[in-house]
Design an enzyme around this catalytic site. Sequence first.
Site, PDB file in Angstrom:
ATOM      1  N   GLY A 170      -9.996  94.027  75.313  1.00 31.81           N
ATOM      2  CA  GLY A 170     -10.963  93.440  76.239  1.00 31.81           C
ATOM      3  C   GLY A 170     -12.093  92.859  75.432  1.00 31.81           C
ATOM      4  O   GLY A 170     -12.075  92.914  74.196  1.00 31.81           O
ATOM      5  N   LYS A 223     -21.116  85.796  72.335  1.00 31.14           N
ATOM      6  CA  LYS A 223     -20.254  86.550  71.418  1.00 31.14           C
ATOM      7  C   LYS A 223     -21.144  87.218  70.369  1.00 31.14           C
ATOM      8  O   LYS A 223     -21.911  86.539  69.690  1.00 31.14           O
ATOM      9  CB  LYS A 223     -19.256  85.593  70.761  1.00 31.14           C
ATOM     10  CG  LYS A 223     -18.215  86.281  69.906  1.00 31.14           C
ATOM     11  CD  LYS A 223     -17.129  85.304  69.493  1.00 31.14           C
ATOM     12  CE  LYS A 223     -16.180  85.944  68.485  1.00 31.14           C
ATOM     13  NZ  LYS A 223     -15.165  84.984  68.018  1.00 31.14           N
ATOM     14  N   ARG A 231      -6.325  84.782  78.583  1.00 33.68           N
ATOM     15  CA  ARG A 231      -5.426  84.804  77.443  1.00 33.68           C
ATOM     16  C   ARG A 231      -4.009  85.180  77.887  1.00 33.68           C
ATOM     17  O   ARG A 231      -3.838  85.731  78.978  1.00 33.68           O
ATOM     18  CB  ARG A 231      -5.914  85.869  76.439  1.00 33.68           C
ATOM     19  CG  ARG A 231      -7.355  85.667  76.052  1.00 33.68           C
ATOM     20  CD  ARG A 231      -8.109  86.998  75.916  1.00 33.68           C
ATOM     21  NE  ARG A 231      -9.563  86.759  75.871  1.00 33.68           N
ATOM     22  CZ  ARG A 231     -10.230  86.484  74.775  1.00 33.68           C
ATOM     23  NH1 ARG A 231      -9.607  86.452  73.624  1.00 33.68           N
ATOM     24  NH2 ARG A 231     -11.532  86.252  74.811  1.00 33.68           N
ATOM     25  N   ASP A 256      -3.836  87.945  72.308  1.00 32.17           N
ATOM     26  CA  ASP A 256      -5.158  87.898  72.957  1.00 32.17           C
ATOM     27  C   ASP A 256      -5.978  86.721  72.449  1.00 32.17           C
ATOM     28  O   ASP A 256      -7.043  86.432  72.980  1.00 32.17           O
ATOM     29  CB  ASP A 256      -5.935  89.198  72.733  1.00 32.17           C
ATOM     30  CG  ASP A 256      -6.177  89.484  71.263  1.00 32.17           C
ATOM     31  OD1 ASP A 256      -5.287  89.198  70.442  1.00 32.17           O
ATOM     32  OD2 ASP A 256      -7.267  89.985  70.926  1.00 32.17           O
ATOM     33  N   ASN A 257      -5.484  86.062  71.421  1.00 31.26           N
ATOM     34  CA  ASN A 257      -6.234  84.927  70.877  1.00 31.26           C
ATOM     35  C   ASN A 257      -5.588  83.594  71.223  1.00 31.26           C
ATOM     36  O   ASN A 257      -5.848  82.588  70.585  1.00 31.26           O
ATOM     37  CB  ASN A 257      -6.385  85.082  69.359  1.00 31.26           C
ATOM     38  CG  ASN A 257      -7.263  86.272  69.011  1.00 31.26           C
ATOM     39  OD1 ASN A 257      -8.089  86.694  69.828  1.00 31.26           O
ATOM     40  ND2 ASN A 257      -7.097  86.811  67.822  1.00 31.26           N
TER      41      ASN A 257
HETATM   42  P1  AMP Z   1     -10.169  89.626  67.404  1.00 31.04           P
HETATM   43  O1  AMP Z   1      -9.001  89.943  66.515  1.00 31.04           O
HETATM   44  O2  AMP Z   1     -11.368  89.129  66.670  1.00 31.04           O
HETATM   45  O3  AMP Z   1      -9.772  88.734  68.507  1.00 31.04           O
HETATM   46  O4  AMP Z   1     -10.628  91.008  68.063  1.00 31.04           O
HETATM   47  C1  AMP Z   1      -9.723  91.916  68.607  1.00 31.04           C
HETATM   48  C2  AMP Z   1     -10.406  92.900  69.510  1.00 31.04           C
HETATM   49  O5  AMP Z   1     -11.395  93.655  68.815  1.00 31.04           O
HETATM   50  C3  AMP Z   1     -11.122  92.280  70.704  1.00 31.04           C
HETATM   51  O6  AMP Z   1     -10.924  93.117  71.807  1.00 31.04           O
HETATM   52  C4  AMP Z   1     -12.560  92.284  70.275  1.00 31.04           C
HETATM   53  O7  AMP Z   1     -13.432  92.314  71.374  1.00 31.04           O
HETATM   54  C5  AMP Z   1     -12.643  93.571  69.470  1.00 31.04           C
HETATM   55  N1  AMP Z   1     -13.734  93.528  68.485  1.00 31.04           N
HETATM   56  C6  AMP Z   1     -13.781  92.775  67.372  1.00 31.04           C
HETATM   57  N2  AMP Z   1     -14.929  92.977  66.704  1.00 31.04           N
HETATM   58  C7  AMP Z   1     -15.628  93.900  67.404  1.00 31.04           C
HETATM   59  C8  AMP Z   1     -16.910  94.533  67.232  1.00 31.04           C
HETATM   60  N3  AMP Z   1     -17.701  94.257  66.193  1.00 31.04           N
HETATM   61  N4  AMP Z   1     -17.280  95.425  68.158  1.00 31.04           N
HETATM   62  C9  AMP Z   1     -16.504  95.717  69.207  1.00 31.04           C
HETATM   63  N5  AMP Z   1     -15.310  95.162  69.424  1.00 31.04           N
HETATM   64  C10 AMP Z   1     -14.866  94.254  68.545  1.00 31.04           C
HETATM   65 MG    MG Z   2      -9.914  87.841  70.096  1.00 33.28          MG
END
Ligand code: AMP
Ligand code: MG
Length: 494
Positions: free
Chosen positions: A90, A113, A183, A252-253
């Site tokens: 999420g 973000k 997504r 998710d991306n």
């Molecule tokens: P991403 O690979 O950057 O798309 O992130 C994958 C998941 O990790 C997503 O659910 C993001 O919201 C979560 N996420 C990434 N960085 C953080 C952070 N610094 N704090 C909390 N959640 C994070």
């Molecule tokens: Mg992401």
Amino acid sequence: MSQVNSPRFDNSYLRLPDRFYTRQAPEPVKAPRMIRINEDLARQLGISLEWLNSPEALQVLAGNQLAPGSEPIATVYAAHQFGGWNPRLGDGRAVLLGEVIDPRGQRFDIQLKGSGRTPYSRGGDGRSPLGPVLREYIVSEAMAALGVPTSRSLAAVTTGEKVRRERSLPGAILTRVSASHIRIGTFQYFAARDDHEAVHILADHVIKRHYPAAANAERPYVALLQAVIARQANLVAEWQQLGFIHGVMNTDNMLVSGDTVDYGPCAFMDAYHPDKVFSSIDERGRYAYSNQPGIAQWNLAWLARALLPLLDEDEDAAVLAGQQAIDAYEKQYLDAYDDLMRRKLGLTRTNEKSKALVTELLQTMHEASADYTLTFRRLAELAGPTPDQSSVANIFELPESLQPWLKKWRAQLGREQAPIAERQQEMLALNPVFIPRNHLVEEVIQAATDKDDFEPFHRLVERLAAPCSYDEGDARYAMPPRAEQVVARTFCGT
Ligand code: AMP
Ligand code: MG
């Protein structure tokens, strides 16, 4: 707070059932400071510049205050991450402030973000260091200027707070704008829980928002799936023709709108290598350049699977419809890619000849480690009369080994019908000279992070806004990295 001029929100995602999101205000920060406002984008969105430049807007974009009508939420989704299933993710470091409708009637998410913790943060702090915010701003806006479907960056602010990573870093928040943030993983989340009702509601929402034509199709949800697949095929073809490597193509991306999202450890190639990987966390090269088209199809197969109950009442018929849609991807992708590549070379028709020319060119570039971007740019210059713009000849030389290929290509150009001057103009417009090269991005991040100097960032963003018009005065932004400038690894910095 005054109501004058602030964006007018209309929050359609909030009208979906509670289980789609959690209401979540951004966490306030200590001392926000504006880094940059994207005035062009604001104009397109119909957001008042007067408001955006106001002290109120700074507080809103830092998450310290809510604009009237903003009802912030964090959305829930799941994902396959590097091939492994994660049933619940999420927005862990983002909140959706709300949606706005632009003067053309198009709906856009306004998201912060790096805005603090949410119920989906897991172990994370919900924050972002300055570097990844600047990187996303630069690359997403460069992609938009290159004509690639993408999320955009409306603003960036520093928080006045530190973020702890390997070291202590200045914190920042990006205001991201996207046609939506739905997504493949959003569909997967509900499908994995057998919540068919939610999948149905989400599919209807996506049709209404992104694929209205599907509503009138004989089988609307099959049409939806086909349309998402077609857009994704086109998107990945655009990435490939530019030498762009996304880096984290987890489900998710990938947005169902077909826009690029999540600029983490992404990178543009300098020297051409088909299996190039930059991301420090991609140890096995799952998301290597050459794997991107196949990975997109793999991801789309998960979307098909999530939509299965909607595709047909009969299970076998549903599987067949899903499979056919997925099978169509490969041809759609290849058609889009072959078309883009032959147009880059000034050829008017895609056929076996044009494909062979592309293959041989890439093979030779690979062997010579030729710079991807400048090779194509130089070919555009050589295709016809001397262009009005400066030439990259002073900073780049085609590899000697390309001579036999050049002969064949020139012979083919001579056989084409359309006037060469016209085709050359198209080539110059398709083959950029300025891309967000990794060493340039690193350089501006360093200046901002270590010296609080944002001038290099502003200059780079402005230069990348016109990627195809070259002026020799800006040669340093066009040049490949010197050996000591080469960036071998990129990090998502989360
Ligand atoms: P991403 O690979 O950057 O798309 O992130 C994958 C998941 O990790 C997503 O659910 C993001 O919201 C979560 N996420 C990434 N960085 C953080 C952070 N610094 N704090 C909390 N959640 C994070
Ligand atoms: Mg992401």
